[in-house]
Design a protein around this motif. Structure first.
Motif, mmCIF file in Angstrom:
data_model
loop_
_atom_site.group_PDB
_atom_site.id
_atom_site.type_symbol
_atom_site.label_atom_id
_atom_site.label_comp_id
_atom_site.label_asym_id
_atom_site.label_seq_id
_atom_site.Cartn_x
_atom_site.Cartn_y
_atom_site.Cartn_z
ATOM 1 N N GLN A 138 42.332 45.455 47.742
ATOM 2 C CA GLN A 138 42.343 45.393 46.279
ATOM 3 C C GLN A 138 42.323 43.968 45.720
ATOM 4 O OE1 GLN A 138 44.783 47.311 47.909
ATOM 5 N NE2 GLN A 138 43.793 49.269 47.603
ATOM 6 N N GLY A 139 42.846 43.011 46.465
ATOM 7 C CA GLY A 139 42.952 41.658 45.927
ATOM 8 C C GLY A 139 42.556 40.594 46.918
ATOM 9 N N TYR A 140 42.207 39.417 46.398
ATOM 10 C CA TYR A 140 41.822 38.269 47.216
ATOM 11 C C TYR A 140 42.545 37.050 46.656
ATOM 12 C CZ TYR A 140 38.771 34.931 49.610
ATOM 13 O OH TYR A 140 38.275 33.927 50.399
ATOM 14 N N VAL A 141 43.410 36.444 47.443
ATOM 15 C CA VAL A 141 44.134 35.235 47.026
ATOM 16 C C VAL A 141 43.271 34.040 47.402
ATOM 17 C CG1 VAL A 141 46.218 33.852 47.315
ATOM 18 C CG2 VAL A 141 46.365 36.352 47.370
ATOM 19 N N ALA A 142 42.940 33.219 46.423
ATOM 20 C CA ALA A 142 42.029 32.102 46.659
ATOM 21 C C ALA A 142 42.384 30.929 45.760
ATOM 22 C CB ALA A 142 40.592 32.551 46.392
ATOM 23 N N PRO A 186 35.545 30.167 42.965
ATOM 24 C CA PRO A 186 35.620 29.784 41.557
ATOM 25 C C PRO A 186 35.654 31.022 40.656
ATOM 26 C CG PRO A 186 33.842 28.612 42.682
ATOM 27 C CD PRO A 186 34.345 29.667 43.622
ATOM 28 N N PRO A 187 36.350 30.934 39.533
ATOM 29 C CA PRO A 187 36.446 32.099 38.636
ATOM 30 C C PRO A 187 35.082 32.687 38.264
ATOM 31 C CG PRO A 187 37.894 30.351 37.876
ATOM 32 C CD PRO A 187 37.087 29.784 39.009
ATOM 33 N N GLU A 188 34.072 31.846 38.124
ATOM 34 C CA GLU A 188 32.750 32.361 37.750
ATOM 35 C C GLU A 188 32.092 33.169 38.884
ATOM 36 O OE1 GLU A 188 32.180 27.951 38.850
ATOM 37 O OE2 GLU A 188 33.621 29.112 37.696
ATOM 38 N N HIS A 189 32.668 33.126 40.091
ATOM 39 C CA HIS A 189 32.151 33.928 41.202
ATOM 40 C C HIS A 189 32.827 35.294 41.311
ATOM 41 C CE1 HIS A 189 30.494 30.239 43.571
ATOM 42 N NE2 HIS A 189 29.970 30.358 42.373
ATOM 43 N N ALA A 190 33.775 35.566 40.432
ATOM 44 C CA ALA A 190 34.511 36.840 40.468
ATOM 45 C C ALA A 190 33.594 38.066 40.501
ATOM 46 C CB ALA A 190 35.491 36.920 39.300
ATOM 47 N N TYR A 237 31.035 38.570 42.101
ATOM 48 C CA TYR A 237 30.483 38.744 43.445
ATOM 49 C C TYR A 237 31.530 39.213 44.454
ATOM 50 C CZ TYR A 237 26.948 35.982 41.122
ATOM 51 O OH TYR A 237 26.029 35.522 40.223
ATOM 52 N N PHE A 238 32.761 39.383 44.028
ATOM 53 C CA PHE A 238 33.845 39.829 44.896
ATOM 54 C C PHE A 238 34.166 41.291 44.603
ATOM 55 C CE2 PHE A 238 34.260 35.374 45.445
ATOM 56 C CZ PHE A 238 34.945 35.182 46.627
ATOM 57 N N SER A 239 34.354 42.062 45.652
ATOM 58 C CA SER A 239 34.773 43.450 45.453
ATOM 59 C C SER A 239 36.263 43.517 45.128
ATOM 60 C CB SER A 239 34.466 44.293 46.694
ATOM 61 O OG SER A 239 35.186 43.818 47.816
ATOM 62 N N GLU A 240 36.992 42.462 45.481
ATOM 63 C CA GLU A 240 38.433 42.399 45.236
ATOM 64 C C GLU A 240 38.716 41.692 43.909
ATOM 65 O OE1 GLU A 240 37.321 41.616 49.502
ATOM 66 O OE2 GLU A 240 36.903 40.615 47.627
ATOM 67 N N LYS A 241 39.878 41.978 43.335
ATOM 68 C CA LYS A 241 40.340 41.225 42.165
ATOM 69 C C LYS A 241 40.800 39.861 42.666
ATOM 70 C CE LYS A 241 44.022 41.257 38.693
ATOM 71 N NZ LYS A 241 43.333 40.658 37.608
ATOM 72 N N LEU A 242 40.329 38.795 42.021
ATOM 73 C CA LEU A 242 40.712 37.442 42.436
ATOM 74 C C LEU A 242 42.078 37.063 41.873
ATOM 75 C CD1 LEU A 242 37.469 35.286 42.084
ATOM 76 C CD2 LEU A 242 38.481 36.253 44.150
ATOM 77 N N PHE A 243 42.930 36.569 42.730
ATOM 78 C CA PHE A 243 44.206 35.996 42.336
ATOM 79 C C PHE A 243 44.123 34.514 42.660
ATOM 80 C CE2 PHE A 243 45.214 40.411 43.433
ATOM 81 C CZ PHE A 243 45.762 40.823 42.237
ATOM 82 N N GLN A 244 43.920 33.706 41.649
ATOM 83 C CA GLN A 244 43.705 32.273 41.836
ATOM 84 C C GLN A 244 45.030 31.515 41.930
ATOM 85 O OE1 GLN A 244 40.451 30.311 41.016
ATOM 86 N NE2 GLN A 244 39.572 32.138 41.898
ATOM 87 N N MET A 245 45.158 30.704 42.971
ATOM 88 C CA MET A 245 46.315 29.825 43.117
ATOM 89 C C MET A 245 46.042 28.576 42.267
ATOM 90 S SD MET A 245 48.330 31.405 45.173
ATOM 91 C CE MET A 245 49.480 30.155 45.664
#
Length: 109
Positions: free
Chosen positions: A42-46, A52-56, A58-66
């Motif tokens: 469900q999520g990807y910690v990056a 980068p947020p603008e690549h969200a 292209y991800f099947s997971e929800k991005l959790f940005q550090m």
């Protein structure tokens, strides 16, 4: 309960176990630098360099940005960036962490 996948699709992965959804929330972190494309994650910690947020989109997971963080790869993962034949003589298999980190960062500059 949250299960953190630290391997992704690198060697010795256990995506077959993750596909069984042993935890209600499954998040990928750091082992594979890119989307897993897996519906069971469900999520990807990056960080903003790896994802980068603008690549969200292209991800099947929800991005959790550090925030204010660089999640650099370990020297053990350097082969994923250098690829076959991309390392210089004497760089592959070097046991000294500091030297390996210097080589990796030089490659990124």
């Amino acid at each position: 309960c949250i299960l953190f996948d630290l391997v992704g699709y690198t060697s010795d992965h256990r995506q077959d176990v993750l596909a069984l959804r042993p935890a209600p929330i499954q998040v990928h972190y750091h082992g594979y630098m890119g989307t897993t494309g897996a519906p069971w994650i469900q999520g990807y910690v990056a960080d903003r360099w790896i994802a980068p947020p603008e690549h969200a989109p292209y991800f099947s997971e929800k991005l959790f940005q550090m925030p204010e963080c660089f999640l650099g790869p370990s020297h053990r993962m350097a082969h994923q960036f250098w690829g076959a034949g991309g390392a210089h003589e004497g760089e592959v298999g070097h046991a000294d962490d500091e030297v390996a980190e210097d080589m990796l960062m030089t490659r990124w500059r």
